[in-house]
Structure formats: structure tokens, C-alpha cells
Design a protein around this motif. Structure first.
Motif, mmCIF file in Angstrom:
data_model
loop_
_atom_site.group_PDB
_atom_site.id
_atom_site.type_symbol
_atom_site.label_atom_id
_atom_site.label_comp_id
_atom_site.label_asym_id
_atom_site.label_seq_id
_atom_site.Cartn_x
_atom_site.Cartn_y
_atom_site.Cartn_z
ATOM 1 N N PHE A 244 0.814 -1.212 0.000
ATOM 2 C CA PHE A 244 0.000 0.000 0.000
ATOM 3 C C PHE A 244 0.849 1.264 0.000
ATOM 4 N N LEU A 245 2.048 1.215 0.584
ATOM 5 C CA LEU A 245 2.940 2.368 0.492
ATOM 6 C C LEU A 245 3.390 2.593 -0.950
ATOM 7 N N CYS A 246 3.571 1.489 -1.668
ATOM 8 C CA CYS A 246 4.024 1.600 -3.059
ATOM 9 C C CYS A 246 2.886 1.883 -4.031
ATOM 10 N N TRP A 247 1.700 1.315 -3.760
ATOM 11 C CA TRP A 247 0.621 1.395 -4.734
ATOM 12 C C TRP A 247 -0.364 2.541 -4.495
ATOM 13 N N THR A 248 -0.471 3.061 -3.273
ATOM 14 C CA THR A 248 -1.440 4.125 -3.015
ATOM 15 C C THR A 248 -1.171 5.385 -3.851
ATOM 16 N N PRO A 249 0.082 5.882 -3.944
ATOM 17 C CA PRO A 249 0.313 7.068 -4.796
ATOM 18 C C PRO A 249 -0.096 6.829 -6.240
ATOM 19 N N PHE A 250 0.203 5.643 -6.776
ATOM 20 C CA PHE A 250 -0.156 5.349 -8.158
ATOM 21 C C PHE A 250 -1.668 5.310 -8.340
ATOM 22 N N ASN A 251 -2.380 4.723 -7.382
ATOM 23 C CA ASN A 251 -3.838 4.681 -7.470
ATOM 24 C C ASN A 251 -4.442 6.081 -7.411
ATOM 25 N N ILE A 252 -3.909 6.919 -6.538
ATOM 26 C CA ILE A 252 -4.431 8.277 -6.415
ATOM 27 C C ILE A 252 -4.256 9.043 -7.721
ATOM 28 N N LEU A 271 2.369 9.796 -13.213
ATOM 29 C CA LEU A 271 2.217 8.358 -13.388
ATOM 30 C C LEU A 271 3.556 7.667 -13.597
ATOM 31 N N HIS A 272 4.459 8.318 -14.347
ATOM 32 C CA HIS A 272 5.779 7.729 -14.564
ATOM 33 C C HIS A 272 6.496 7.503 -13.239
ATOM 34 N N ILE A 273 6.424 8.480 -12.336
ATOM 35 C CA ILE A 273 7.127 8.380 -11.057
ATOM 36 C C ILE A 273 6.447 7.364 -10.149
ATOM 37 N N THR A 274 5.136 7.528 -9.950
ATOM 38 C CA THR A 274 4.427 6.636 -9.018
ATOM 39 C C THR A 274 4.341 5.208 -9.545
ATOM 40 N N ARG A 275 4.292 5.056 -10.867
ATOM 41 C CA ARG A 275 4.252 3.711 -11.446
ATOM 42 C C ARG A 275 5.545 2.948 -11.146
ATOM 43 N N ASN A 276 6.674 3.631 -11.236
ATOM 44 C CA ASN A 276 7.944 2.972 -10.937
ATOM 45 C C ASN A 276 8.059 2.614 -9.461
ATOM 46 N N ILE A 277 7.514 3.470 -8.598
ATOM 47 C CA ILE A 277 7.493 3.133 -7.170
ATOM 48 C C ILE A 277 6.651 1.880 -6.950
ATOM 49 N N ALA A 278 5.527 1.805 -7.663
ATOM 50 C CA ALA A 278 4.654 0.645 -7.522
ATOM 51 C C ALA A 278 5.322 -0.624 -8.029
ATOM 52 N N TYR A 279 6.057 -0.526 -9.137
ATOM 53 C CA TYR A 279 6.718 -1.698 -9.694
ATOM 54 C C TYR A 279 7.808 -2.238 -8.776
ATOM 55 N N ILE A 280 8.383 -1.357 -7.955
ATOM 56 C CA ILE A 280 9.421 -1.797 -7.024
ATOM 57 C C ILE A 280 8.873 -2.868 -6.089
ATOM 58 N N TYR A 281 7.612 -2.717 -5.706
ATOM 59 C CA TYR A 281 7.000 -3.726 -4.828
ATOM 60 C C TYR A 281 7.046 -5.102 -5.470
ATOM 61 N N PHE A 282 6.592 -5.197 -6.731
ATOM 62 C CA PHE A 282 6.565 -6.486 -7.405
ATOM 63 C C PHE A 282 7.967 -7.023 -7.632
ATOM 64 N N CYS A 283 8.923 -6.135 -7.728
ATOM 65 C CA CYS A 283 10.297 -6.551 -7.941
ATOM 66 C C CYS A 283 10.878 -7.198 -6.689
ATOM 67 N N PHE A 284 10.596 -6.615 -5.516
ATOM 68 C CA PHE A 284 11.227 -7.066 -4.287
ATOM 69 C C PHE A 284 10.349 -8.005 -3.445
ATOM 70 N N SER A 285 9.085 -8.165 -3.800
ATOM 71 C CA SER A 285 8.222 -9.003 -2.975
ATOM 72 C C SER A 285 8.703 -10.446 -2.864
ATOM 73 N N PRO A 286 9.253 -11.074 -3.938
ATOM 74 C CA PRO A 286 9.770 -12.436 -3.744
ATOM 75 C C PRO A 286 10.898 -12.499 -2.716
ATOM 76 N N ILE A 287 11.704 -11.442 -2.628
ATOM 77 C CA ILE A 287 12.768 -11.408 -1.627
ATOM 78 C C ILE A 287 12.160 -11.377 -0.228
ATOM 79 N N LEU A 288 11.063 -10.646 -0.069
ATOM 80 C CA LEU A 288 10.389 -10.624 1.233
ATOM 81 C C LEU A 288 9.885 -12.013 1.596
ATOM 82 N N TYR A 289 9.280 -12.696 0.609
ATOM 83 C CA TYR A 289 8.796 -14.039 0.876
ATOM 84 C C TYR A 289 9.937 -14.945 1.347
ATOM 85 N N THR A 290 11.123 -14.751 0.765
ATOM 86 C CA THR A 290 12.240 -15.652 1.023
ATOM 87 C C THR A 290 12.964 -15.345 2.323
#
Length: 335
Positions: A244-252, A271-290
Motif C-alpha cells: 500500500f505504500l508503493c501502490w497508493t500514490p499510483f492509485n491516487i 504516473l511515470h514516477i508513481t508507477r515505478n514506485i509501484a513496480y518496485i513492490y513487485f520486484c522485491f516481494s519475492p525477496i520478502l517471501y524468502t
């Protein structure tokens, strides 16, 4: 080079967005690194689940679907990166529809799976005894099927209205949304419906459910004073918080209206800025799982030791110290 399958559109006006297109082209190089990093991380998580875990447990079924939804979303990034760098679409009309549909499918399913995973943790912690009768394999499979069905509905609009448009001024082809067979009133109604669906179903509803569930979990943990139970929900809490920290700005920004070309270009910058912040979540989420979950850490160590035997002594010493620290905690760490 002519791209097959597009409509020549002479009366469709495209705003001049050279500046924001240049920004997008520079930022798009990050998409390739995000995709590769996410692909490696997701593959590691899938290997760990396959080799060490039972795929029949509720938590692992939901977690596996969440990982797959993230992978589906990230698979659209290389195509979007090329599109932003070249400033025109080169993959044809079918891929234009498929890439956009995959984007929406991955996004919407990830939001709903996060919500479902949090609700399941709420059941397991707050209603631990009663939930054992409900939390079975059938419950997990049906829940995942419902999420994928709802998420698939989000793909209908891009599949219908995402088209290739040609700008006759520069003879370039674009992959854009264009409702060419509909009246203005119908288009406005569709946009309003899309606005409220995104706002309510994919932002407000998940946020309310997750906040409610974690408040109940926090109250239960504090009242029972069982530290181990807090450990069982720590991983999901971190994932949800970062999401939600990564995706809320993009949704707004996405929900903001843009009636003029100037407003559209401003929105595109944001959108360019907030979209990249949002993509960071998907990039690092597998590391969080691990690396956040204790069980995944132990599984990862086993894989590393098998691949690099020379590290066995160091890793074994670290594991022993961790076991001594956790020896007084009897509640299992589900993640």
C-alpha cells in the motif's frame, strides 16, 4: 515498417507529450532489471515451495497464487519498456491487447490475493479453533478461483478497447485505449464505472479489510501475549504495508481526471514516477517471501549449503544460534 492489423485513424487526436515520453524512455530501462530480478526471486520462491513445502496447505496455496499473480504482472514490463523507449508499438495488435490485459490481471489479482491472504491469517489467529473446520484445501481452491474470476473481469475492457492507432503526422503506431465504435455518452459511462470499480474494489475494499483484520490480530496477540503468533503474521504484514505504500500514490494519480492536454501531460509525469514506485513492490516481494519468514530462511540455507558446501560451517552456526534464541517459543511459524 507497417504493423499489420491496425486501424488508420485520422480524426483521433493525440496530445503532444514529447517531454513526458522522454522521461518515460529513461525510466523504462529500469523495467528490464525489475523483470529479471523479479523473475529470479519468484523462481527461487517457487523452488522452495515445491521442494520443501506441502502445496496442499491453505497458506501455501494462497501464497503460491500471490507469487504467480506477481509474476504475471511483471511479465508485461519488458513489452512496456520497449514501447516507452521506442515511443511506438512494434508487437502487433494481438500483443497490444494481451500485454494490457496481463497488466490488469496481475495488478487486480495481486491486490485481491493480498486481501485474501490477510483475511486467512485473521481467521487462523483470531478464530484459531473454529477456523480449522473452514480452512481446508477446498476453501483455499474456491477462494483462489473466485479471485481469478473477478480479476479476469478487469481484462475485458482492455481486450475490447485496446487498439493500435496510427499518428499520420509521424507515421508511428501506438497501443492506446480507444472506444471507436461507441457513443460519447457510453464512453463516459464506462469511464465512470471503471473509476468507481478501481476505487472501491481495488483500493477502498482491500484497505478496509486489511486494516480491520490486522486490528483484530493485534488485539488477539496483545490479549493472549503469545509472541509466536505475532511471528506468524509478520511476513504478510510487511508485504501488505509495503504494497500500500508503493501502490497508493499510483492509485491516487490514476484516479485523477485529465480533461486537457496540459493536465494529461502533468498526470503522465506523475504516473511515470508513481508507477515505478509501484513496480518496485513487485520486484522485491519475492525477496520478502524468502528472507523475512523463518521457514523460508532455513530452506534457502539448505539450498545454498547443497550448492556451496564450503559455507556449511558458517550457516550451521547461524542456524544453531537462531534455534537457541527461539527455543522458548512453542507456537509454530507458519511462514
Amino acid at each position: 515498417m507497417e504493423t499489420p492489423g491496425y486501424d488508420d485513424v485520422e480524426n483521433h487526436t493525440l496530445c503532444d507529450g514529447d517531454d513526458q515520453n522522454s522521461l518515460g524512455a529513461h525510466l523504462s530501462t529500469l523495467y528490464y532489471f525489475m523483470f529479471l530480478f523479479s523473475l529470479c526471486g519468484t523462481a527461487l520462491v517457487l523452488v522452495i515451495i515445491y521442494r520443501f513445502e506441502k502445496l496442499t496447505t491453505v497458506t501455501n496455496i494462497l501464497l503460491l497464487n500471490l507469487v504467480l499473480s506477481s509474476l504475471i504482472f511483471m511479465s508485461s514490463l519488458p513489452f512496456i519498456g520497449v514501447y516507452m523507449q521506442l515511443s511506438h508499438w512494434i508487437f502487433g495488435e494481438a500483443m497490444c491487447k494481451i500485454v494490457c490485459s496481463v497488466y490488469y490481471l496481475g495488478f487486480s489479482s495481486s491486490v485481491l490475493f493480498l486481501t485474501l491472504l490477510t483475511f486467512d491469517r485473521h481467521l487462523a489467529v483470531v478464530y484459531s479453533l473454529e477456523a480449522q473446520r473452514v480452512r481446508n484445501q477446498g476453501y483455499a481452491v474456491i477462494s483462489c478461483a473466485v479471485v481469478w474470476l473477478i480479476s479476469s473481469l478487469a481484462c475485458i475492457k482492455p481486450m475490447m478497447f485496446q487498439n493500435l492507432l496510427q499518428n499520420n503526422m509521424n507515421n508511428q503506431t501506438y497501443c492506446e485505449e480507444w472506444e471507436h465504435d461507441l457513443s460519447d455518452a457510453t464512453v463516459n459511462n464506462l469511464k465512470k464505472a471503471e473509476f468507481y470499480i478501481q476505487l472501491i474494489l481495488f483500493l477502498i475494499f482491500p484497505l478496509v479489510v486489511i486494516i480491520y483484520c490486522y486490528l483484530r490480530i493485534a488485539i488477539t496477540v496483545l490479549s493472549s501475549r503469545i509472541i509466536g503468533k505475532f511471528k506468524t503474521v509478520r511476513l504478510i504484514f510487511i508485504i501488505v504495508l509495503l504494497f500500500f505504500l508503493c501502490w497508493t500514490p499510483f492509485n491516487i494519480v490514476s484516479l485523477m481526471s485529465a480533461d486537457t492536454c496540459e493536465q494529461e501531460n502533468r498526470k503522465a509525469y506523475a504516473l511515470h514516477i508513481t508507477r515505478n514506485i509501484a513496480y518496485i513492490y513487485f520486484c522485491f516481494s519475492p525477496i520478502l517471501y524468502t528472507f523475512v519468514g523463518k521457514k523460508f530462511q532455513n530452506y534457502f540455507r539448505q539450498i545454498v549449503v547443497k550448492r556451496f558446501p564450503g559455507l556449511k560451517r558458517h550457516i550451521s552456526g547461524h542456524q544453531n544460534s537462531s534455534r537457541n534464541t527461539m527455543s522458548t517459543k512453542t507456537t509454530p511459524n507458519y511462514l
